[in-house]
Scaffold this motif. Structure first.
Motif, PDB file in Angstrom:
ATOM      1  N   SER A 168       0.003   2.004  11.217  1.00  0.00           N
ATOM      2  CA  SER A 168       0.668   1.120  10.265  1.00  0.00           C
ATOM      3  C   SER A 168      -0.293   0.731   9.155  1.00  0.00           C
ATOM      4  O   SER A 168      -1.468   0.447   9.402  1.00  0.00           O
ATOM      5  N   LEU A 169       0.223   0.687   7.945  1.00  0.00           N
ATOM      6  CA  LEU A 169      -0.601   0.295   6.806  1.00  0.00           C
ATOM      7  C   LEU A 169      -0.580  -1.226   6.687  1.00  0.00           C
ATOM      8  O   LEU A 169       0.477  -1.824   6.479  1.00  0.00           O
ATOM      9  N   ALA A 170      -1.744  -1.820   6.856  1.00  0.00           N
ATOM     10  CA  ALA A 170      -1.853  -3.276   6.815  1.00  0.00           C
ATOM     11  C   ALA A 170      -1.561  -3.765   5.398  1.00  0.00           C
ATOM     12  O   ALA A 170      -1.998  -3.155   4.428  1.00  0.00           O
ATOM     13  N   ARG A 171      -0.769  -4.891   5.256  1.00  0.00           N
ATOM     14  CA  ARG A 171      -0.273  -5.549   6.431  1.00  0.00           C
ATOM     15  C   ARG A 171       1.232  -5.464   6.595  1.00  0.00           C
ATOM     16  O   ARG A 171       1.772  -5.692   7.676  1.00  0.00           O
ATOM     17  N   ALA A 172       1.942  -5.054   5.531  1.00  0.00           N
ATOM     18  CA  ALA A 172       3.410  -5.000   5.610  1.00  0.00           C
ATOM     19  C   ALA A 172       3.898  -4.000   6.645  1.00  0.00           C
ATOM     20  O   ALA A 172       4.979  -4.163   7.213  1.00  0.00           O
ATOM     21  N   GLY A 173       3.107  -2.969   6.906  1.00  0.00           N
ATOM     22  CA  GLY A 173       3.530  -1.971   7.874  1.00  0.00           C
ATOM     23  C   GLY A 173       3.371  -2.404   9.315  1.00  0.00           C
ATOM     24  O   GLY A 173       4.026  -1.843  10.208  1.00  0.00           O
ATOM     25  N   THR A 174       2.525  -3.399   9.568  1.00  0.00           N
ATOM     26  CA  THR A 174       2.181  -3.743  10.951  1.00  0.00           C
ATOM     27  C   THR A 174       3.386  -4.176  11.785  1.00  0.00           C
ATOM     28  O   THR A 174       3.613  -3.620  12.870  1.00  0.00           O
TER      29      THR A 174
ATOM     30  N   PRO B 260       0.299   4.973  21.102  1.00  0.00           N
ATOM     31  CA  PRO B 260      -0.800   4.180  20.545  1.00  0.00           C
ATOM     32  C   PRO B 260      -0.405   3.680  19.161  1.00  0.00           C
ATOM     33  O   PRO B 260       0.227   4.413  18.392  1.00  0.00           O
ATOM     34  N   HIS B 261      -0.782   2.456  18.845  1.00  0.00           N
ATOM     35  CA  HIS B 261      -0.424   1.881  17.548  1.00  0.00           C
ATOM     36  C   HIS B 261      -1.607   1.118  16.980  1.00  0.00           C
ATOM     37  O   HIS B 261      -2.124   0.183  17.603  1.00  0.00           O
ATOM     38  N   TYR B 262      -2.016   1.512  15.790  1.00  0.00           N
ATOM     39  CA  TYR B 262      -3.117   0.860  15.090  1.00  0.00           C
ATOM     40  C   TYR B 262      -2.629   0.366  13.725  1.00  0.00           C
ATOM     41  O   TYR B 262      -1.684   0.910  13.157  1.00  0.00           O
ATOM     42  N   SER B 263      -3.302  -0.645  13.216  1.00  0.00           N
ATOM     43  CA  SER B 263      -3.064  -1.104  11.852  1.00  0.00           C
ATOM     44  C   SER B 263      -4.329  -0.833  11.048  1.00  0.00           C
ATOM     45  O   SER B 263      -5.418  -1.251  11.444  1.00  0.00           O
ATOM     46  N   ILE B 264      -4.170  -0.112   9.930  1.00  0.00           N
ATOM     47  CA  ILE B 264      -5.329   0.312   9.145  1.00  0.00           C
ATOM     48  C   ILE B 264      -5.127  -0.047   7.675  1.00  0.00           C
ATOM     49  O   ILE B 264      -4.029  -0.395   7.250  1.00  0.00           O
ATOM     50  N   SER B 265      -6.190   0.071   6.917  1.00  0.00           N
ATOM     51  CA  SER B 265      -6.157  -0.329   5.509  1.00  0.00           C
ATOM     52  C   SER B 265      -5.988   0.878   4.586  1.00  0.00           C
ATOM     53  O   SER B 265      -6.600   1.927   4.777  1.00  0.00           O
ATOM     54  N   ILE B 266      -5.147   0.694   3.581  1.00  0.00           N
ATOM     55  CA  ILE B 266      -5.050   1.631   2.465  1.00  0.00           C
ATOM     56  C   ILE B 266      -5.014   0.791   1.195  1.00  0.00           C
ATOM     57  O   ILE B 266      -4.330  -0.244   1.152  1.00  0.00           O
ATOM     58  N   ILE B 267      -5.745   1.201   0.178  1.00  0.00           N
ATOM     59  CA  ILE B 267      -5.916   0.373  -1.017  1.00  0.00           C
ATOM     60  C   ILE B 267      -5.684   1.212  -2.259  1.00  0.00           C
ATOM     61  O   ILE B 267      -6.317   2.265  -2.436  1.00  0.00           O
ATOM     62  N   ARG B 268      -4.760   0.757  -3.089  1.00  0.00           N
ATOM     63  CA  ARG B 268      -4.485   1.470  -4.333  1.00  0.00           C
ATOM     64  C   ARG B 268      -5.748   1.516  -5.189  1.00  0.00           C
ATOM     65  O   ARG B 268      -6.388   0.511  -5.432  1.00  0.00           O
ATOM     66  N   GLY B 269      -6.104   2.710  -5.638  1.00  0.00           N
ATOM     67  CA  GLY B 269      -7.300   2.876  -6.459  1.00  0.00           C
ATOM     68  C   GLY B 269      -8.555   3.155  -5.658  1.00  0.00           C
ATOM     69  O   GLY B 269      -9.577   3.538  -6.229  1.00  0.00           O
ATOM     70  N   LYS B 270      -8.496   2.984  -4.342  1.00  0.00           N
ATOM     71  CA  LYS B 270      -9.681   3.234  -3.512  1.00  0.00           C
ATOM     72  C   LYS B 270      -9.398   4.147  -2.322  1.00  0.00           C
ATOM     73  O   LYS B 270     -10.322   4.704  -1.731  1.00  0.00           O
TER      74      LYS B 270
END
Length: 375
Positions: free
Chosen positions: A102-108, A127-137
């Motif tokens: 899941s893309l943190a945090r709306a996806g979690t 298995p379920h993880y919440s991870i970061s994705i950042i526009r521009g990075k």
């Protein structure tokens, strides 16, 4: 061959149950990162990246909290059906050897619902993880490596809450290419979402632009976790992207209330979810990205140069009102029943509403341009 990189162990953060999700985020709760909304908006439009600071989170009025609970009660079954449909599609397309990312945090919270549905329906614990994705990075590559190292035979399924312009989907597509070039591992850049009003996802529960209750609040419906942060003075080369855990708001937290109330409807929607997913699987709807046509029209009509100031859809408009400096809110029609919470927030923040006919979305938030700029 997955690189054997020494990565940090995930910290125990967030208010969700451990069996629901593991946050692959570095705990930076002690960092002072909150910036007042007006100052943050000015800094972002001057070129500072949004991931280097955090907004001061909106503290909702009692009227707004009451609306959240009313909306949750009235829409829980609808959300459950959409979650069931997207879960069924994931199983049909990927099989059962899947890791949910899941893309943190709306996806979690959406990832939690998918995980719970699959467990209830198929008896399989994904298995379920919440991870970061950042526009521009880009995406957190250390989080991807951690999942690949711990689940070497599984496919990663990325999950988010909804689509707006499709910006995060584009980041995911580009990040997957970069990851393949660096690590020779091919990721599937399909982004599974509960709602896809932007028509830019292949795996979705619905394309209706309605209020998903988890979009109506910030951390208090997302496991008390902040937006993700990426700054070199806080995040080292082997760290996950960072986030704060707002333990001080435990008394106000409704994160588990949301997922529990929605999950309670899985039994009654299961047959319908299977049927709808079968139809979408046999007759897939195209990714037309038609929402972007609306954005171009809005940019032209309101002379807005920066597309990042236009935030389409109920979820993104809510975010504009909660943590940005809104200029105006466009709605498709006055009597749209999906916009009750938008009207409350608009009144609270004294922002004008304008009817904009033939809008693909229920509404669209426009951020106020920085001082000295027309738009």
């Amino acid at each position: 061959m997955i690189p054997d990189t020494r990565l940090m162990s995930p910290p125990l953060i967030g208010s969700y149950k451990a069996e629901d999700v593991v946050f692959l985020l570095k705990d930076i709760s002690d960092a002072k990162l909150e910036v007042p909304t007006e100052d943050r908006e000015e800094a972002i439009q001057a070129g500072r990246h949004y991931s280097e600071m955090l907004p001061v989170e909106y503290q909702p009025t009692q009227d707004y909290l009451d609306l959240f609970h009313r909306t949750l009660q009235s829409s829980a079954k609808k959300v459950a059906l959409a979650a069931g449909v997207v879960a069924e599609l994931i199983i049909k397309k990927r099989g059962c050897n899947v890791v949910l990312a899941s893309l943190a945090r709306a996806g979690t919270p959406i990832g939690i619902l998918i995980k719970r549905y699959v467990e209830k329906t198929y008896g399989i614990t994904l298995p379920h993880y919440s991870i970061s994705i950042i526009r521009g990075k880009g995406i957190d590559e250390n989080a991807i490596l951690y999942m690949l190292q711990n689940h070497p035979s599984s496919e990663i399924q990325f999950v988010d809450g909804w689509t707006g312009k499709g910006a995060i989907r584009k980041v995911l597509i580009e990040a997957s290419k970069i990851f393949h070039e660096k690590h020779h591992v091919l990721l599937n850049d399909d982004l599974a979402v509960l709602a896809d009003p932007g028509h830019c996802s292949q795996t979705f529960g619905t394309r209706e632009d309605f209020l998903i209750p988890s979009a109506a609040l910030n951390s208090t419906v997302s496991g008390l976790v902040s937006r993700t942060v990426l700054r070199p003075d806080l995040i080292g080369p082997n760290d996950f992207h960072g986030a704060k855990f707002y333990r001080e708001w435990l008394a106000e937290d409704v994160s588990n209330v949301f997922v529990d109330q929605v999950s309670a409807h899985f039994d009654e929607i299961m047959d319908q979810a299977k049927l709808q997913a079968e139809q979408l699987y046999l007759h897939p709807e195209e990714e037309s990205w038609k929402g972007m046509q609306d954005i171009t029209r809005i940019q032209n009509d309101f002379e807005i140069r920066d597309v990042n100031l236009v935030k389409p859809g109920v979820g993104e408009t809510t975010r504009v009102l909660l943590r940005r400096v809104p200029w105006k809110i466009l709605v498709d029609r006055e009597d749209n029943p999906n916009l009750e919470h938008i009207r409350l927030l608009v009144k609270d923040r004294n922002v004008p509403i304008e009817v904009y006919p033939d809008l693909s979305y229920s509404c669209c938030g426009i951020i106020r341009p920085a001082k000295g700029e027309k738009s």
